[in-house]
Design a protein around this motif. Structure first.
Motif, PDB file in Angstrom:
ATOM      1  N   TRP A 192     -45.194  70.341 -60.755  1.00  0.00           N
ATOM      2  CA  TRP A 192     -45.517  70.262 -59.325  1.00  0.00           C
ATOM      3  C   TRP A 192     -45.308  71.610 -58.662  1.00  0.00           C
ATOM      4  CZ3 TRP A 192     -47.072  65.896 -56.503  1.00  0.00           C
ATOM      5  CH2 TRP A 192     -47.151  64.707 -57.257  1.00  0.00           C
ATOM      6  N   ILE A 193     -46.178  71.920 -57.713  1.00  0.00           N
ATOM      7  CA  ILE A 193     -45.978  73.041 -56.800  1.00  0.00           C
ATOM      8  C   ILE A 193     -45.433  72.490 -55.486  1.00  0.00           C
ATOM      9  CG2 ILE A 193     -47.197  74.656 -55.296  1.00  0.00           C
ATOM     10  CD1 ILE A 193     -48.934  75.442 -57.592  1.00  0.00           C
ATOM     11  N   ILE A 194     -44.353  73.078 -55.012  1.00  0.00           N
ATOM     12  CA  ILE A 194     -43.791  72.748 -53.698  1.00  0.00           C
ATOM     13  C   ILE A 194     -43.986  73.981 -52.832  1.00  0.00           C
ATOM     14  CG2 ILE A 194     -41.744  71.989 -52.433  1.00  0.00           C
ATOM     15  CD1 ILE A 194     -40.604  71.073 -55.184  1.00  0.00           C
ATOM     16  N   ASP A 195     -44.892  73.912 -51.881  1.00  0.00           N
ATOM     17  CA  ASP A 195     -45.306  75.085 -51.100  1.00  0.00           C
ATOM     18  C   ASP A 195     -45.281  74.696 -49.624  1.00  0.00           C
ATOM     19  OD1 ASP A 195     -46.408  77.345 -50.026  1.00  0.00           O
ATOM     20  OD2 ASP A 195     -48.326  77.207 -51.072  1.00  0.00           O
ATOM     21  N   ILE A 196     -44.202  75.060 -48.933  1.00  0.00           N
ATOM     22  CA  ILE A 196     -43.980  74.613 -47.563  1.00  0.00           C
ATOM     23  C   ILE A 196     -43.919  75.808 -46.621  1.00  0.00           C
ATOM     24  CG2 ILE A 196     -42.491  73.309 -46.008  1.00  0.00           C
ATOM     25  CD1 ILE A 196     -43.727  71.610 -48.214  1.00  0.00           C
ATOM     26  N   SER A 197     -44.743  75.761 -45.569  1.00  0.00           N
ATOM     27  CA  SER A 197     -44.699  76.761 -44.497  1.00  0.00           C
ATOM     28  C   SER A 197     -44.249  76.090 -43.206  1.00  0.00           C
ATOM     29  CB  SER A 197     -46.080  77.394 -44.288  1.00  0.00           C
ATOM     30  OG  SER A 197     -46.513  78.075 -45.433  1.00  0.00           O
ATOM     31  N   MET A 198     -43.357  76.730 -42.489  1.00  0.00           N
ATOM     32  CA  MET A 198     -42.884  76.244 -41.198  1.00  0.00           C
ATOM     33  C   MET A 198     -43.225  77.278 -40.123  1.00  0.00           C
ATOM     34  SD  MET A 198     -41.358  73.260 -41.568  1.00  0.00           S
ATOM     35  CE  MET A 198     -40.632  72.237 -42.864  1.00  0.00           C
ATOM     36  N   SER A 199     -43.677  76.794 -38.964  1.00  0.00           N
ATOM     37  CA  SER A 199     -44.062  77.685 -37.876  1.00  0.00           C
ATOM     38  C   SER A 199     -43.197  77.445 -36.656  1.00  0.00           C
ATOM     39  CB  SER A 199     -45.540  77.493 -37.514  1.00  0.00           C
ATOM     40  OG  SER A 199     -45.795  76.168 -37.116  1.00  0.00           O
ATOM     41  N   SER A 200     -42.939  78.503 -35.912  1.00  0.00           N
ATOM     42  CA  SER A 200     -42.082  78.403 -34.733  1.00  0.00           C
ATOM     43  C   SER A 200     -42.773  77.664 -33.592  1.00  0.00           C
ATOM     44  CB  SER A 200     -41.662  79.803 -34.272  1.00  0.00           C
ATOM     45  OG  SER A 200     -42.817  80.581 -33.947  1.00  0.00           O
ATOM     46  N   LYS A 201     -44.114  77.620 -33.619  1.00  0.00           N
ATOM     47  CA  LYS A 201     -44.901  76.914 -32.608  1.00  0.00           C
ATOM     48  C   LYS A 201     -45.901  76.004 -33.301  1.00  0.00           C
ATOM     49  CE  LYS A 201     -44.631  80.544 -29.058  1.00  0.00           C
ATOM     50  NZ  LYS A 201     -45.430  81.422 -28.158  1.00  0.00           N
ATOM     51  N   PRO A 202     -46.400  74.958 -32.610  1.00  0.00           N
ATOM     52  CA  PRO A 202     -47.404  74.100 -33.242  1.00  0.00           C
ATOM     53  C   PRO A 202     -48.664  74.903 -33.592  1.00  0.00           C
ATOM     54  CG  PRO A 202     -46.547  73.096 -31.227  1.00  0.00           C
ATOM     55  CD  PRO A 202     -46.040  74.507 -31.250  1.00  0.00           C
ATOM     56  N   VAL A 203     -49.202  74.642 -34.779  1.00  0.00           N
ATOM     57  CA  VAL A 203     -50.422  75.316 -35.236  1.00  0.00           C
ATOM     58  C   VAL A 203     -51.401  74.235 -35.686  1.00  0.00           C
ATOM     59  CG1 VAL A 203     -51.427  76.966 -36.850  1.00  0.00           C
ATOM     60  CG2 VAL A 203     -49.094  77.326 -35.989  1.00  0.00           C
ATOM     61  N   ASP A 204     -52.457  74.013 -34.910  1.00  0.00           N
ATOM     62  CA  ASP A 204     -53.456  73.015 -35.289  1.00  0.00           C
ATOM     63  C   ASP A 204     -54.258  73.467 -36.496  1.00  0.00           C
ATOM     64  OD1 ASP A 204     -52.717  71.298 -33.242  1.00  0.00           O
ATOM     65  OD2 ASP A 204     -54.099  72.218 -31.801  1.00  0.00           O
ATOM     66  N   HIS A 205     -54.613  74.729 -36.523  1.00  0.00           N
ATOM     67  CA  HIS A 205     -55.357  75.278 -37.653  1.00  0.00           C
ATOM     68  C   HIS A 205     -55.177  76.789 -37.680  1.00  0.00           C
ATOM     69  CE1 HIS A 205     -58.184  75.745 -34.286  1.00  0.00           C
ATOM     70  NE2 HIS A 205     -58.638  76.792 -34.942  1.00  0.00           N
ATOM     71  N   LEU A 206     -55.240  77.333 -38.875  1.00  0.00           N
ATOM     72  CA  LEU A 206     -55.208  78.775 -39.036  1.00  0.00           C
ATOM     73  C   LEU A 206     -56.626  79.322 -38.884  1.00  0.00           C
ATOM     74  CD1 LEU A 206     -52.885  78.912 -42.177  1.00  0.00           C
ATOM     75  CD2 LEU A 206     -52.214  79.381 -39.807  1.00  0.00           C
ATOM     76  N   ARG A 207     -56.721  80.585 -38.516  1.00  0.00           N
ATOM     77  CA  ARG A 207     -58.041  81.206 -38.373  1.00  0.00           C
ATOM     78  C   ARG A 207     -58.111  82.473 -39.216  1.00  0.00           C
ATOM     79  NH1 ARG A 207     -57.560  85.578 -34.890  1.00  0.00           N
ATOM     80  NH2 ARG A 207     -55.609  85.665 -33.695  1.00  0.00           N
ATOM     81  N   GLU A 208     -59.326  82.860 -39.555  1.00  0.00           N
ATOM     82  CA  GLU A 208     -59.510  84.085 -40.310  1.00  0.00           C
ATOM     83  C   GLU A 208     -59.216  85.293 -39.422  1.00  0.00           C
ATOM     84  OE1 GLU A 208     -63.251  84.372 -42.242  1.00  0.00           O
ATOM     85  OE2 GLU A 208     -63.233  82.293 -42.959  1.00  0.00           O
ATOM     86  N   HIS A 209     -58.575  86.289 -39.985  1.00  0.00           N
ATOM     87  CA  HIS A 209     -58.307  87.517 -39.227  1.00  0.00           C
ATOM     88  C   HIS A 209     -59.639  88.180 -38.878  1.00  0.00           C
ATOM     89  CE1 HIS A 209     -56.811  91.465 -38.137  1.00  0.00           C
ATOM     90  NE2 HIS A 209     -55.587  90.955 -38.093  1.00  0.00           N
ATOM     91  N   PRO A 210     -59.832  88.556 -37.626  1.00  0.00           N
ATOM     92  CA  PRO A 210     -61.148  89.065 -37.217  1.00  0.00           C
ATOM     93  C   PRO A 210     -61.504  90.437 -37.787  1.00  0.00           C
ATOM     94  CG  PRO A 210     -59.571  89.262 -35.416  1.00  0.00           C
ATOM     95  CD  PRO A 210     -58.888  88.481 -36.502  1.00  0.00           C
ATOM     96  N   ASP A 211     -60.520  91.213 -38.208  1.00  0.00           N
ATOM     97  CA  ASP A 211     -60.782  92.591 -38.630  1.00  0.00           C
ATOM     98  C   ASP A 211     -60.544  92.847 -40.119  1.00  0.00           C
ATOM     99  OD1 ASP A 211     -61.388  93.331 -35.954  1.00  0.00           O
ATOM    100  OD2 ASP A 211     -59.246  93.496 -35.529  1.00  0.00           O
ATOM    101  N   LEU A 212     -59.605  92.146 -40.707  1.00  0.00           N
ATOM    102  CA  LEU A 212     -59.256  92.415 -42.104  1.00  0.00           C
ATOM    103  C   LEU A 212     -60.251  91.724 -43.040  1.00  0.00           C
ATOM    104  CD1 LEU A 212     -55.385  91.938 -41.911  1.00  0.00           C
ATOM    105  CD2 LEU A 212     -56.660  94.096 -41.979  1.00  0.00           C
ATOM    106  N   LYS A 213     -60.884  92.504 -43.887  1.00  0.00           N
ATOM    107  CA  LYS A 213     -61.834  91.944 -44.835  1.00  0.00           C
ATOM    108  C   LYS A 213     -61.102  91.301 -46.013  1.00  0.00           C
ATOM    109  CE  LYS A 213     -65.501  95.302 -43.842  1.00  0.00           C
ATOM    110  NZ  LYS A 213     -66.400  96.351 -44.417  1.00  0.00           N
ATOM    111  N   PRO A 214     -61.661  90.233 -46.567  1.00  0.00           N
ATOM    112  CA  PRO A 214     -61.026  89.608 -47.740  1.00  0.00           C
ATOM    113  C   PRO A 214     -60.966  90.589 -48.911  1.00  0.00           C
ATOM    114  CG  PRO A 214     -62.713  88.172 -46.801  1.00  0.00           C
ATOM    115  CD  PRO A 214     -62.861  89.497 -46.126  1.00  0.00           C
ATOM    116  N   THR A 215     -59.894  90.504 -49.655  1.00  0.00           N
ATOM    117  CA  THR A 215     -59.759  91.296 -50.884  1.00  0.00           C
ATOM    118  C   THR A 215     -59.523  90.404 -52.095  1.00  0.00           C
ATOM    119  OG1 THR A 215     -57.383  91.549 -50.472  1.00  0.00           O
ATOM    120  CG2 THR A 215     -58.824  93.307 -49.671  1.00  0.00           C
ATOM    121  N   VAL A 216     -59.317  89.114 -51.857  1.00  0.00           N
ATOM    122  CA  VAL A 216     -59.046  88.155 -52.930  1.00  0.00           C
ATOM    123  C   VAL A 216     -60.219  87.186 -53.018  1.00  0.00           C
ATOM    124  CG1 VAL A 216     -57.473  86.367 -53.776  1.00  0.00           C
ATOM    125  CG2 VAL A 216     -56.558  88.379 -52.590  1.00  0.00           C
TER     126      VAL A 216
END
Length: 418
Positions: free
Chosen positions: A267-291
């Protein structure tokens, strides 16, 4: 590289599968601990990511030397800072428009480093959150505030889930709803929020959650996972279950028909916690994908010679795992990347971020549930204590979160880094 007391696998298709998981876990854990001292003010994220990949490649080069074994990176090293959640691993260009093309760490950065290794398709992943601090000084206090709350919540959530998975028991099965409630209760007790992209997922050979890969083994449920945000069908089932409070056993039976944790599962256990509510993440407007990752289900008659050459290289060397563009052999081949992406043969992993005022902490472990009768849990990637932080909150006694996070004396077997 030495491994503590090899575990004897049972009658499975590949009798060495746990040993290969062990070795992958030892490699990625050792690589991570070689990177840890580099998280200092002014450090280049590009250099850290490059060194992480280099450490893994150098260590696996001396293992399983037969050509029939695939091995190497299962996820390029990434370093995501503050509100950045996933996939920041700067490209090989040092300058873009005469500006340095990478971030340099600053004091107070909440920094997530993620990396993964596989041996013969058996994968171990790790992520840990580090707070960048100045050199220790007399009287220097801990890191405090919402970021510290998120770090503590992520730490105890991964620890608690691992402890719950270690209690595999047919009379009290570990199901998706139990795991979801445990993580969300911990977030509530630390006054933070479970961030999108969090997951608790059963993995298998070559299969660690890539949406582009068909299942390679038949006759087995293709997806045993708890994800945030919850899939629509799961929310609908929850609403149906909540309409019949007189039949709680019905919900349990429905869960068992779906899936529950079984011995010898990874099993992978992969947990992220945020200091504020996050409905959805968005793509960074300037950084191009490298992966990027190769979608093995898509084929197309490519027009450009560079595209065909690049696809041949990806098929030969990159397997089904994500890869970084810096690992491609020739700049000419990169000219074909656009056509591969346009035709959906290769899928980008964009840099994902939350709002600038949000701090995200992330922890990831890879574990095997009850690999034999004498062990509760085998942890493939070494749990790392959190940075020097202090939260105003703590786990509440009497809750499952407290029992699995603080009150349970778990027996966890781990690889050795010696």
């Amino acid at each position: 590289m030495e491994i503590d007391q090899p575990i004897q696998a049972g009658p499975v298709k590949d009798e060495n599968f746990i040993t290969k998981y062990q070795d992958a876990g030892a490699v990625v854990s050792k690589a991570f601990h070689k990177l840890a001292p580099l998280f200092v003010p002014g450090a280049s994220v590009r250099e850290i990511c490059g060194l992480g990949d280099q450490f893994i490649e150098e260590m696996v080069a001396s293992m399983y030397k037969s050509k029939r074994y695939e091995k190497g990176l299962a996820e390029p090293t990434s370093v995501c800072v503050n509100n950045c959640a996933f996939n920041y691993s700067p490209g090989p260009e040092t300058l873009v428009n005469n500006v340095e093309n990478c971030y340099r760490l600053q004091i107070g950065d909440v920094t997530k480093v993620a990396m993964a290794c596989h041996i013969d398709g058996y994968t171990a992943s790790i992520c840990h959150t580090v707070v960048v601090t100045p050199p220790p000084q007399p009287g220097m206090g801990p890191y405090i505030g919402p970021g510290a709350d998120a770090i503590c919540a992520a730490h105890f959530a991964t620890k608690s889930v691992a402890n719950m998975i270690s209690t595999v028991d047919p009379s009290n099965p570990v199901t998706g709803p139990r795991l979801r409630k445990l993580v969300e209760d911990i977030a509530a007790q630390y006054h933070v929020h479970v961030a999108p992209g969090s997951r608790i997922r059963r993995i298998d050979r070559y299969l660690v959650g890539q949406i582009t890969v068909d299942r390679l083994e038949e006759g087995k449920d293709a997806k045993a996972a708890v994800e945030w945000p919850a899939p629509e069908e799961e929310e609908e089932e929850a609403q149906k279950g909540s309409t019949d409070p007189l039949d709680p056993a019905g919900d349990l039976l429905a869960d068992l028909d779906n899936w529950h944790v079984m011995p010898k599962e990874a099993w992978i256990i992969d947990i992220s916690m945020s200091s504020k509510p996050v409905d959805h993440l968005r793509e960074h407007p300037d950084l191009k994908p490298t992966v990027y990752i190769h979608d093995v289900n898509v084929s197309y008659m490519l027009k450009l010679k560079a595209s065909r050459a690049l696809l041949s290289e990806i098929k030969e060397k990159k397997s089904v795992y994500p890869f970084h563009i810096r690992s491609l052999t020739t700049e000419r081949n990169l000219l074909g990347l656009k056509e591969l992406v346009d035709r959906h043969i290769v899928v980008s992993h964009p840099v994902m971020v939350a709002s600038p005022s949000t701090l995200i902490a992330r922890e990831e472990l890879t574990v095997i549930a009850k690999p034999n009768t004498s062990a509760d849990l085998f942890c493939l990637t070494i749990p790392t204590p959190p940075s020097y932080v202090k939260s105003d909150f703590s786990l509440i006694e009497g809750t499952d979160a407290y029992m699995f996070g603080e009150g349970m004396q778990s027996r966890v077997k781990m690889v050795s880094l010696e």
